[in-house]
Design a protein around this motif. Sequence first.
Motif, short mmCIF file in Angstrom:
data_model
loop_
_atom_site.label_atom_id
_atom_site.label_comp_id
_atom_site.label_asym_id
_atom_site.label_seq_id
_atom_site.Cartn_x
_atom_site.Cartn_y
_atom_site.Cartn_z
N ASP A 22 32.95 -3.54 6.53
CA ASP A 22 32.28 -2.70 5.55
C ASP A 22 30.81 -2.51 5.92
O ASP A 22 29.92 -2.57 5.06
CB ASP A 22 32.42 -3.28 4.14
CG ASP A 22 32.25 -2.23 3.06
OD1 ASP A 22 32.40 -1.04 3.38
OD2 ASP A 22 31.94 -2.60 1.92
N ILE A 23 30.56 -2.29 7.21
CA ILE A 23 29.22 -2.06 7.70
C ILE A 23 29.22 -0.78 8.53
O ILE A 23 30.27 -0.33 9.01
CB ILE A 23 28.72 -3.23 8.57
CG1 ILE A 23 29.72 -3.51 9.69
CG2 ILE A 23 28.47 -4.47 7.74
CD1 ILE A 23 29.30 -4.59 10.63
N GLY A 24 28.07 -0.20 8.72
CA GLY A 24 27.94 1.01 9.50
C GLY A 24 27.41 0.73 10.89
O GLY A 24 26.93 -0.37 11.20
N TRP A 25 27.46 1.75 11.73
CA TRP A 25 26.98 1.63 13.12
C TRP A 25 25.49 1.29 13.15
O TRP A 25 25.05 0.44 13.92
CB TRP A 25 27.25 2.93 13.86
CG TRP A 25 27.01 2.86 15.34
CD1 TRP A 25 27.90 2.48 16.30
CD2 TRP A 25 25.81 3.24 16.04
NE1 TRP A 25 27.33 2.57 17.56
CE2 TRP A 25 26.04 3.04 17.42
CE3 TRP A 25 24.57 3.71 15.62
CZ2 TRP A 25 25.07 3.31 18.38
CZ3 TRP A 25 23.60 3.98 16.58
CH2 TRP A 25 23.85 3.78 17.93
N PHE A 26 24.72 1.90 12.28
CA PHE A 26 23.28 1.63 12.24
C PHE A 26 23.02 0.21 11.74
O PHE A 26 22.05 -0.42 12.16
CB PHE A 26 22.56 2.67 11.37
CG PHE A 26 22.67 4.07 11.91
CD1 PHE A 26 21.95 4.47 13.02
CD2 PHE A 26 23.53 4.98 11.30
CE1 PHE A 26 22.07 5.75 13.51
CE2 PHE A 26 23.64 6.27 11.78
CZ PHE A 26 22.92 6.66 12.91
N ASP A 27 23.87 -0.28 10.84
CA ASP A 27 23.76 -1.68 10.41
C ASP A 27 23.93 -2.62 11.61
O ASP A 27 23.18 -3.58 11.78
CB ASP A 27 24.83 -2.02 9.37
CG ASP A 27 24.64 -1.28 8.06
OD1 ASP A 27 23.50 -1.00 7.69
OD2 ASP A 27 25.67 -0.99 7.41
N GLY A 54 30.08 13.32 19.75
CA GLY A 54 30.25 13.31 18.30
C GLY A 54 29.79 12.04 17.63
O GLY A 54 28.64 11.61 17.77
N GLY A 55 30.70 11.38 16.90
CA GLY A 55 30.39 10.15 16.20
C GLY A 55 30.42 8.96 17.14
O GLY A 55 30.31 9.11 18.36
N PRO A 107 32.81 9.26 12.26
CA PRO A 107 31.54 9.92 11.95
C PRO A 107 30.50 8.89 11.47
O PRO A 107 30.84 7.89 10.84
CB PRO A 107 31.90 10.90 10.83
CG PRO A 107 33.39 11.08 10.95
CD PRO A 107 33.92 9.78 11.44
N PHE A 108 29.25 9.16 11.75
CA PHE A 108 28.18 8.24 11.35
C PHE A 108 27.97 8.22 9.85
O PHE A 108 27.52 7.20 9.31
CB PHE A 108 26.87 8.63 12.04
CG PHE A 108 26.81 8.27 13.49
CD1 PHE A 108 26.50 6.98 13.88
CD2 PHE A 108 27.06 9.22 14.47
CE1 PHE A 108 26.44 6.64 15.21
CE2 PHE A 108 26.99 8.88 15.81
CZ PHE A 108 26.68 7.59 16.19
N ARG A 113 28.36 5.76 6.94
CA ARG A 113 29.78 5.46 6.78
C ARG A 113 30.02 3.98 7.06
O ARG A 113 29.66 3.46 8.12
CB ARG A 113 30.63 6.31 7.72
CG ARG A 113 32.14 6.09 7.53
CD ARG A 113 32.93 6.99 8.46
NE ARG A 113 32.77 8.39 8.10
CZ ARG A 113 33.57 9.04 7.25
NH1 ARG A 113 34.57 8.41 6.67
NH2 ARG A 113 33.38 10.31 6.99
N ARG A 114 30.65 3.32 6.11
CA ARG A 114 31.03 1.91 6.25
C ARG A 114 32.53 1.78 5.99
O ARG A 114 33.03 2.34 5.03
CB ARG A 114 30.22 1.04 5.29
CG ARG A 114 28.72 1.05 5.57
CD ARG A 114 27.94 0.22 4.57
NE ARG A 114 26.54 0.10 4.94
CZ ARG A 114 25.58 0.93 4.57
NH1 ARG A 114 25.89 1.96 3.77
NH2 ARG A 114 24.34 0.76 4.96
N ILE A 115 33.21 1.02 6.85
CA ILE A 115 34.67 0.96 6.81
C ILE A 115 35.12 -0.50 6.72
O ILE A 115 34.63 -1.36 7.45
CB ILE A 115 35.27 1.63 8.07
CG1 ILE A 115 34.71 3.04 8.24
CG2 ILE A 115 36.79 1.66 7.97
CD1 ILE A 115 35.11 3.71 9.52
#
Length: 218
Positions: free
Chosen positions: A17-22, A144-145, A169-170, A177-179
């Motif tokens: 549940d974190i994003g790429w920038f995190d 892309g992402g 996607p970012f 975006r967090r997954i």
Amino acid sequence: QSSCPHLSPDLRLPQTDIGWFDAVGFADRYSVWLRQNAAEALPKEGGELGFVRLPTEVEWEFAARGGIKVSESEFTEQVFPMPDGGMVGYVWFAGTTSSNNQVQKIGLLKANPLGLHDMLGNVDEMTFELFRLNRLDRLHGQAGGFVVRGGNFTTAEPDVRTAYRHEVPFYHGNEQRRIKTTGFRLAVVAPGITSRERLRAIEDDWAMLGTAGPEVTE
């Protein structure tokens, strides 16, 4: 400054549940901490101290396939060798025979030939590069992402393979975006070009590729 948490079985769950920038931000903070508190643990190149970052796709796949610990033929297989019990002993995938569609604690299953746990399955892993389509080793021009690799606890067993990759996607709406099925691991690296001498040495190595072969004697 907060103190480190005490060891707990719950902390063996991968961070999701974190994003790429995190993830990139964490790598930055961890690199700074290591340089300040554990510089001796970092690699050096030409006197330049190393750091940690998300792995490239090539680095991730090399590690996922078993690296130098497997033969050339094993390296090109869909998954690394799994001699003891097959995939169920090494990978958390979807279904009641494996993850039961839930994230699992790290290190419960067998490691791959490089000693790395959960390279495939459990949670997808982010890489550093942007996603680009490729065909016959030719990259599409549009980036892309970000790329995630390895599959996760909701991936069907037949779909688990080291070449598995997809684009994320970012952003989702106006937010990062967090997954819940995606995490990351870091690579410990050093700078590549630290001097003109280092660059010349690399160029010389490139020039030698394919030119030197074993001596043949009769």
